[in-house]
Design an enzyme around this catalytic site. Sequence first.
Site: not given
Length: 494
Positions: A329, A426
Amino acid sequence: MLQGTGSDVGKSLLVAGLCRHFTRAGLTVRPFKPQNMSNNAAATQDGGEIGRAQALQARACGVAPSVHMNPVLLKPESERGSQVIVQGRRHATAAASAYQAMKPSLMPAVLDSFARLSAEADLVIVEGAGSPAEVNLRAGDIANMGFARAAGVPVVLVGDIDRGGVIASLVGTKAVIEAADAAMIRGFLVNRFRGDPRLFDDGLSIVTEHTGWPSLGLVPWFAAAHRLPAEDAVALSSAAPAKDGARIRVAVPMLPRIANFDDLDPLKQEPAVDVVFVPRGSPLPGDAALVVLPGSKATIADLAVLRAEGWDVDLAAHVRRGGRVLGLCGGYQMLGRSIADPDGIEGPPGVVAGLGLLAVDTVLTADKVTRPASGVEVASGLPVTGYEIHLGRTDGPDCARPFAMLAGRPDGATSADGLVAGTYLHGAFAGDDVRAAFLARLGVPSELSYEAGIEATLDALADHLAEHVDTERLLSIARERQTDSASATAAIAP
């Protein structure tokens, strides 16, 4: 409602264990936290986000996470300001002082979410935030006694004996809070006890003598707690000893605004892997097989810290030695050639140079992607599941070699030599097959069934609490709930 004498007294874990206990007893149970502050968030099926702890508590109840389980989530972006998420959606960015003024206007959303959960459950177990003893924050409170009185929810106060001073913290809470707030408290729990419990019999009696509250349990230290996802980055602040028998080291720089660090939990639990969170002031270890740049709530600011620590130099040397790098991310965004913030989302508008380890460029945008995700990890061809929570778009030549294909669209990027990769996904390492394939590429075996371990630990936690907590008394206290309409009206009024 479980409230604490301070932060990190174990409220989240106790709520998760009680959720599992009462669910196994045949009740329909839901967790609820009016206000949370954490950069560890979870995505819900409807595209919202809540605190990671509430997602674990939902799992303990055997249900999918809902935005109503945590209607107000604060995600710190700086020392003084946070992004404010309301019922799963980005609502505002506010400095601490501005948020204090904003809180009363959020109470209707909090009570709305609580009513929705109450309508579908036999039992709602509520978690407070911080401590009701922070009386300087009592005005407009929506997290502790402000909510408890508005919703008519009885309170059990939790103290942590492991940090010391538990008698003073419990008795002191009674001493400083308003009499009407104290009247909401029906009993107390002492958490994280070590040793012979008989030695604290007098301690429990002293608390009751000074407060009038009965003891509802003395909970021994639960050693398996580390197997469950932690929400607070304070869990990373204590340096762990090197793992015996580990065959590779994974280094993770401790960025100030680290987010969703539980992505690394499955790797931490692998016997062959030693995951090291590197504190500021220390170099990245030269013997690491893999460096992971974790998620960040403020990518540009954390990138500046990374450079100030000299970790960019360490990282370049690591790659020259043939070491691997994975960016998750915000960490993925840092690995690219540039990060543009034309609208000033993270600070003054502008463009900063990235680390240049991936041929990609990122533009931060106000539209936030929050969604569960599933697809295929490209390197292994195996199914992968997780979630996305990020601002910005990333494009460039290395995106032609994606990390994953999610619902038919490419995600992430990989360098031409295969040593550096990044992804917005994630939770990928929670999948046993994908994690095993990833570790095989690093030359070590996987020896862990991660998801099965989470379930077993939640069951063990429920057993632990059933043995040491008067759960029947808790259930009786929960039945005492009576809506205080006058308090509710006062709390909702701006």
